[in-house]
Design a protein around this motif. Structure first.
Motif, PDB file in Angstrom:
ATOM      1  N   HIS A 106       0.854  -1.192   0.000  1.00 17.44           N
ATOM      2  CA  HIS A 106       0.000   0.000   0.000  1.00 17.44           C
ATOM      3  C   HIS A 106       0.889   1.241   0.000  1.00 17.44           C
ATOM      4  O   HIS A 106       2.084   1.167   0.296  1.00 17.44           O
ATOM      5  N   GLY A 107       0.305   2.357  -0.361  1.00 28.44           N
ATOM      6  CA  GLY A 107       1.050   3.600  -0.443  1.00 28.44           C
ATOM      7  C   GLY A 107       1.472   4.113   0.927  1.00 28.44           C
ATOM      8  O   GLY A 107       0.889   3.768   1.958  1.00 28.44           O
ATOM      9  N   HIS A 108       2.499   4.937   0.931  1.00 30.59           N
ATOM     10  CA  HIS A 108       2.994   5.575   2.148  1.00 30.59           C
ATOM     11  C   HIS A 108       3.687   6.866   1.719  1.00 30.59           C
ATOM     12  O   HIS A 108       4.121   6.987   0.573  1.00 30.59           O
ATOM     13  N   VAL A 109       3.765   7.823   2.623  1.00 28.22           N
ATOM     14  CA  VAL A 109       4.467   9.076   2.352  1.00 28.22           C
ATOM     15  C   VAL A 109       5.476   9.350   3.455  1.00 28.22           C
ATOM     16  O   VAL A 109       5.275   8.975   4.613  1.00 28.22           O
ATOM     17  N   VAL A 110       6.568  10.009   3.063  1.00 21.10           N
ATOM     18  CA  VAL A 110       7.602  10.450   3.982  1.00 21.10           C
ATOM     19  C   VAL A 110       7.973  11.886   3.622  1.00 21.10           C
ATOM     20  O   VAL A 110       7.468  12.437   2.638  1.00 21.10           O
ATOM     21  N   VAL A 111       8.875  12.462   4.385  1.00 22.23           N
ATOM     22  CA  VAL A 111       9.365  13.816   4.102  1.00 22.23           C
ATOM     23  C   VAL A 111      10.719  13.709   3.417  1.00 22.23           C
ATOM     24  O   VAL A 111      11.583  12.930   3.840  1.00 22.23           O
ATOM     25  N   GLY A 112      10.879  14.481   2.348  1.00 17.96           N
ATOM     26  CA  GLY A 112      12.148  14.519   1.633  1.00 17.96           C
ATOM     27  C   GLY A 112      12.654  15.941   1.482  1.00 17.96           C
ATOM     28  O   GLY A 112      11.922  16.900   1.735  1.00 17.96           O
ATOM     29  N   LEU A 113      13.900  16.045   1.069  1.00 17.15           N
ATOM     30  CA  LEU A 113      14.503  17.330   0.710  1.00 17.15           C
ATOM     31  C   LEU A 113      15.095  17.174  -0.680  1.00 17.15           C
ATOM     32  O   LEU A 113      15.682  16.130  -0.994  1.00 17.15           O
ATOM     33  N   VAL A 114      14.973  18.215  -1.507  1.00 18.05           N
ATOM     34  CA  VAL A 114      15.596  18.190  -2.827  1.00 18.05           C
ATOM     35  C   VAL A 114      17.110  18.242  -2.625  1.00 18.05           C
ATOM     36  O   VAL A 114      17.627  19.092  -1.890  1.00 18.05           O
ATOM     37  N   GLY A 115      17.809  17.297  -3.264  1.00 16.48           N
ATOM     38  CA  GLY A 115      19.260  17.183  -3.116  1.00 16.48           C
ATOM     39  C   GLY A 115      20.028  18.316  -3.771  1.00 16.48           C
ATOM     40  O   GLY A 115      19.477  19.134  -4.522  1.00 16.48           O
ATOM     41  N   SER A 116      21.327  18.348  -3.533  1.00 14.41           N
ATOM     42  CA  SER A 116      22.189  19.435  -4.028  1.00 14.41           C
ATOM     43  C   SER A 116      22.272  19.481  -5.549  1.00 14.41           C
ATOM     44  O   SER A 116      22.622  20.505  -6.123  1.00 14.41           O
ATOM     45  N   ASP A 117      21.913  18.365  -6.222  1.00 14.60           N
ATOM     46  CA  ASP A 117      21.913  18.359  -7.691  1.00 14.60           C
ATOM     47  C   ASP A 117      20.624  18.925  -8.281  1.00 14.60           C
ATOM     48  O   ASP A 117      20.483  19.057  -9.490  1.00 14.60           O
ATOM     49  N   GLY A 118      19.642  19.242  -7.425  1.00 16.64           N
ATOM     50  CA  GLY A 118      18.383  19.823  -7.890  1.00 16.64           C
ATOM     51  C   GLY A 118      17.391  18.833  -8.463  1.00 16.64           C
ATOM     52  O   GLY A 118      16.301  19.224  -8.866  1.00 16.64           O
ATOM     53  N   VAL A 119      17.726  17.538  -8.507  1.00 20.98           N
ATOM     54  CA  VAL A 119      16.797  16.532  -9.045  1.00 20.98           C
ATOM     55  C   VAL A 119      16.576  15.334  -8.122  1.00 20.98           C
ATOM     56  O   VAL A 119      15.533  14.694  -8.185  1.00 20.98           O
ATOM     57  N   SER A 120      17.546  15.018  -7.292  1.00 21.51           N
ATOM     58  CA  SER A 120      17.381  13.862  -6.400  1.00 21.51           C
ATOM     59  C   SER A 120      16.582  14.274  -5.169  1.00 21.51           C
ATOM     60  O   SER A 120      16.533  15.454  -4.803  1.00 21.51           O
ATOM     61  N   ILE A 121      15.935  13.282  -4.560  1.00 26.35           N
ATOM     62  CA  ILE A 121      15.155  13.519  -3.345  1.00 26.35           C
ATOM     63  C   ILE A 121      15.792  12.691  -2.230  1.00 26.35           C
ATOM     64  O   ILE A 121      15.903  11.471  -2.344  1.00 26.35           O
ATOM     65  N   GLU A 122      16.214  13.365  -1.175  1.00 29.51           N
ATOM     66  CA  GLU A 122      16.776  12.684  -0.014  1.00 29.51           C
ATOM     67  C   GLU A 122      15.663  12.528   1.019  1.00 29.51           C
ATOM     68  O   GLU A 122      15.072  13.517   1.454  1.00 29.51           O
ATOM     69  N   MET A 123      15.345  11.295   1.376  1.00 27.45           N
ATOM     70  CA  MET A 123      14.308  11.062   2.378  1.00 27.45           C
ATOM     71  C   MET A 123      14.905  11.346   3.763  1.00 27.45           C
ATOM     72  O   MET A 123      15.946  10.793   4.111  1.00 27.45           O
ATOM     73  N   VAL A 124      14.244  12.231   4.533  1.00 30.62           N
ATOM     74  CA  VAL A 124      14.814  12.668   5.810  1.00 30.62           C
ATOM     75  C   VAL A 124      13.949  12.363   7.027  1.00 30.62           C
ATOM     76  O   VAL A 124      14.442  12.423   8.147  1.00 30.62           O
ATOM     77  N   HIS A 125      12.667  12.054   6.834  1.00 30.32           N
ATOM     78  CA  HIS A 125      11.806  11.754   7.984  1.00 30.32           C
ATOM     79  C   HIS A 125      10.649  10.860   7.563  1.00 30.32           C
ATOM     80  O   HIS A 125       9.912  11.176   6.633  1.00 30.32           O
ATOM     81  N   ASP A 126      10.510   9.736   8.262  1.00 28.62           N
ATOM     82  CA  ASP A 126       9.384   8.835   8.053  1.00 28.62           C
ATOM     83  C   ASP A 126       8.423   9.042   9.217  1.00 28.62           C
ATOM     84  O   ASP A 126       8.820   8.866  10.375  1.00 28.62           O
ATOM     85  N   PRO A 127       7.161   9.418   8.943  1.00 27.43           N
ATOM     86  CA  PRO A 127       6.217   9.601  10.044  1.00 27.43           C
ATOM     87  C   PRO A 127       5.826   8.310  10.748  1.00 27.43           C
ATOM     88  O   PRO A 127       5.254   8.348  11.832  1.00 27.43           O
ATOM     89  N   HIS A 128       6.150   7.141  10.159  1.00 30.85           N
ATOM     90  CA  HIS A 128       5.908   5.864  10.838  1.00 30.85           C
ATOM     91  C   HIS A 128       7.043   5.652  11.839  1.00 30.85           C
ATOM     92  O   HIS A 128       8.209   5.857  11.504  1.00 30.85           O
ATOM     93  N   PRO A 129       6.724   5.231  13.063  1.00 39.36           N
ATOM     94  CA  PRO A 129       7.771   5.102  14.086  1.00 39.36           C
ATOM     95  C   PRO A 129       8.900   4.130  13.754  1.00 39.36           C
ATOM     96  O   PRO A 129       9.983   4.253  14.311  1.00 39.36           O
ATOM     97  N   ASP A 130       8.687   3.174  12.824  1.00 38.57           N
ATOM     98  CA  ASP A 130       9.806   2.267  12.529  1.00 38.57           C
ATOM     99  C   ASP A 130      10.836   2.899  11.588  1.00 38.57           C
ATOM    100  O   ASP A 130      11.917   2.350  11.390  1.00 38.57           O
ATOM    101  N   ALA A 131      10.513   4.045  11.017  1.00 35.23           N
ATOM    102  CA  ALA A 131      11.452   4.860  10.230  1.00 35.23           C
ATOM    103  C   ALA A 131      12.134   4.107   9.086  1.00 35.23           C
ATOM    104  O   ALA A 131      13.285   4.371   8.767  1.00 35.23           O
ATOM    105  N   THR A 132      11.418   3.192   8.441  1.00 41.04           N
ATOM    106  CA  THR A 132      12.011   2.426   7.343  1.00 41.04           C
ATOM    107  C   THR A 132      11.780   3.072   5.970  1.00 41.04           C
ATOM    108  O   THR A 132      12.122   2.480   4.956  1.00 41.04           O
ATOM    109  N   MET A 133      11.219   4.270   5.936  1.00 42.66           N
ATOM    110  CA  MET A 133      11.037   5.084   4.725  1.00 42.66           C
ATOM    111  C   MET A 133      10.144   4.396   3.697  1.00 42.66           C
ATOM    112  O   MET A 133       9.078   3.941   4.032  1.00 42.66           O
TER     113      MET A 133
END
Length: 148
Positions: A106-133
């Motif tokens: 099933h779908g899930h969402v996390v928080v990301g930041l746009v990387g220094s290259d302007g195209v990659s997404i770095e996942m930085v926070h999973d709202p699920h407590p197990d933090a497996t992204m």
């Protein structure tokens, strides 16, 4: 004028760390927690569970953000989970990232930041407590810029 909580998060990745409280597969409140986190909050206070809205999460989220002077900009990601085009102005911008939950099909969402290259997404926070992204593929990300 928009409340102070509607100010974009700082470019250093100043996202909150809100955690979801409903873990129902496919209808939990990860989106609620991810939106709160992107807006710099560490609690769910004042942020509704958009998935539970009768009009659908997207319409509910657009209205809620609009009431705060923000827009909902949903961007489809490439097959490799990257933005379609580099944008130096986007580097460090927080976003909600949608993919597949590592806990089931099933779908899930996390928080990301746009990387220094302007195209990659770095996942930085999973709202699920197990933090497996997320498991790939990453499908879309959403930004909340101020209304023009």
């Amino acid at each position: 004028s928009a409340p102070a909580s509607a100010t974009p998060a700082p470019k250093d990745g100043g996202v909150g760390r809100a955690l979801q409280t409903d873990f129902t597969a496919g209808s939990g409140n990860a989106l609620q927690a991810a939106v709160a986190s992107v807006l710099g909050q560490s609690e769910l206070d004042g942020v509704p569970n958009f998935i539970a809205a009768p009009e659908g999460y997207e319409a509910s989220l657009r209205k809620w953000l609009g009431d705060r002077g923000l827009r909902f900009c949903k961007v489809q990601l490439e097959g490799d989970g990257r933005l379609l085009a580099a944008d130096a102005r986007a580097v460090g911008t927080p976003c909600v990232v949608r993919g597949t939950s590592p806990r089931g099909d099933h779908g899930h969402v996390v928080v990301g930041l746009v990387g220094s290259d302007g195209v990659s997404i770095e996942m930085v926070h999973d709202p699920h407590p197990d933090a497996t992204m997320l498991r790939p593929p990453l499908v879309w990300c959403a930004f909340f810029p101020a209304e023009q």
